[in-house]
Design a protein around this motif. Structure first.
Motif, PDB file in Angstrom:
ATOM      1  N   VAL A 185       0.842  -1.196   0.000  1.00 40.89           N
ATOM      2  CA  VAL A 185       0.000   0.000   0.000  1.00 40.89           C
ATOM      3  C   VAL A 185       0.878   1.246   0.000  1.00 40.89           C
ATOM      4  O   VAL A 185       0.622   2.209  -0.733  1.00 40.89           O
ATOM      5  N   GLN A 186       1.931   1.239   0.792  1.00 38.00           N
ATOM      6  CA  GLN A 186       2.844   2.380   0.828  1.00 38.00           C
ATOM      7  C   GLN A 186       3.559   2.553  -0.509  1.00 38.00           C
ATOM      8  O   GLN A 186       3.745   3.663  -0.988  1.00 38.00           O
ATOM      9  N   LYS A 187       3.945   1.449  -1.116  1.00 30.30           N
ATOM     10  CA  LYS A 187       4.615   1.500  -2.417  1.00 30.30           C
ATOM     11  C   LYS A 187       3.680   2.048  -3.501  1.00 30.30           C
ATOM     12  O   LYS A 187       4.105   2.789  -4.383  1.00 30.30           O
ATOM     13  N   ALA A 188       2.390   1.708  -3.412  1.00 28.38           N
ATOM     14  CA  ALA A 188       1.409   2.169  -4.401  1.00 28.38           C
ATOM     15  C   ALA A 188       1.280   3.688  -4.393  1.00 28.38           C
ATOM     16  O   ALA A 188       0.938   4.284  -5.411  1.00 28.38           O
ATOM     17  N   ARG A 189       1.577   4.310  -3.269  1.00 24.91           N
ATOM     18  CA  ARG A 189       1.493   5.771  -3.201  1.00 24.91           C
ATOM     19  C   ARG A 189       2.529   6.450  -4.082  1.00 24.91           C
ATOM     20  O   ARG A 189       2.342   7.580  -4.503  1.00 24.91           O
ATOM     21  N   ASP A 190       3.622   5.761  -4.376  1.00 30.62           N
ATOM     22  CA  ASP A 190       4.695   6.329  -5.185  1.00 30.62           C
ATOM     23  C   ASP A 190       4.608   5.963  -6.661  1.00 30.62           C
ATOM     24  O   ASP A 190       5.371   6.472  -7.465  1.00 30.62           O
ATOM     25  N   VAL A 191       3.709   5.059  -7.009  1.00 35.27           N
ATOM     26  CA  VAL A 191       3.596   4.581  -8.387  1.00 35.27           C
ATOM     27  C   VAL A 191       2.817   5.606  -9.213  1.00 35.27           C
ATOM     28  O   VAL A 191       1.802   6.132  -8.777  1.00 35.27           O
ATOM     29  N   HIS A 192       3.304   5.868 -10.425  1.00 30.43           N
ATOM     30  CA  HIS A 192       2.648   6.831 -11.306  1.00 30.43           C
ATOM     31  C   HIS A 192       1.824   6.163 -12.403  1.00 30.43           C
ATOM     32  O   HIS A 192       0.891   6.764 -12.926  1.00 30.43           O
ATOM     33  N   VAL A 193       2.171   4.920 -12.759  1.00 28.98           N
ATOM     34  CA  VAL A 193       1.448   4.215 -13.818  1.00 28.98           C
ATOM     35  C   VAL A 193       1.024   2.837 -13.292  1.00 28.98           C
ATOM     36  O   VAL A 193       1.861   2.056 -12.840  1.00 28.98           O
TER      37      VAL A 193
END
Length: 83
Positions: free
Chosen positions: A8-16
């Motif tokens: 979930v934390q990693k998804a906050r940094d994903v742009h695509v």
């Protein structure tokens, strides 16, 4: 639980994002797909919708610009979690 929190934390940094619809098992996926698309648009994120019959890493490797895949499928499907 910690792995889920990490993702979930990693998804906050994903742009695509790649919204993967497993067409062999997802029968009522449209509501979920439309909801995810609306949330990603609201967050200003780009996404691709991928309709894939039989999911495997080689097919997903064709999309190197996607930072995270979200699988939309039925609860009866078994997905192997690759680390």
């Amino acid at each position: 639980l910690m792995r889920r929190y990490y993702l979930v934390q990693k998804a906050r940094d994903v742009h695509v994002f790649g919204l993967v619809v497993a067409t062999l098992s997802a029968t009522h996926f449209r509501e979920v797909l439309e909801g995810l698309k609306a949330e990603l648009r609201k967050a200003g994120r780009r996404f691709y919708v991928l309709l894939i019959g039989k999911l495997n890493p080689a097919k997903l490797a064709n999309f190197p610009d996607i930072g995270m895949f979200v699988l939309i499928t039925s609860t009866r499907s078994a997905v192997v979690d690759s680390k």
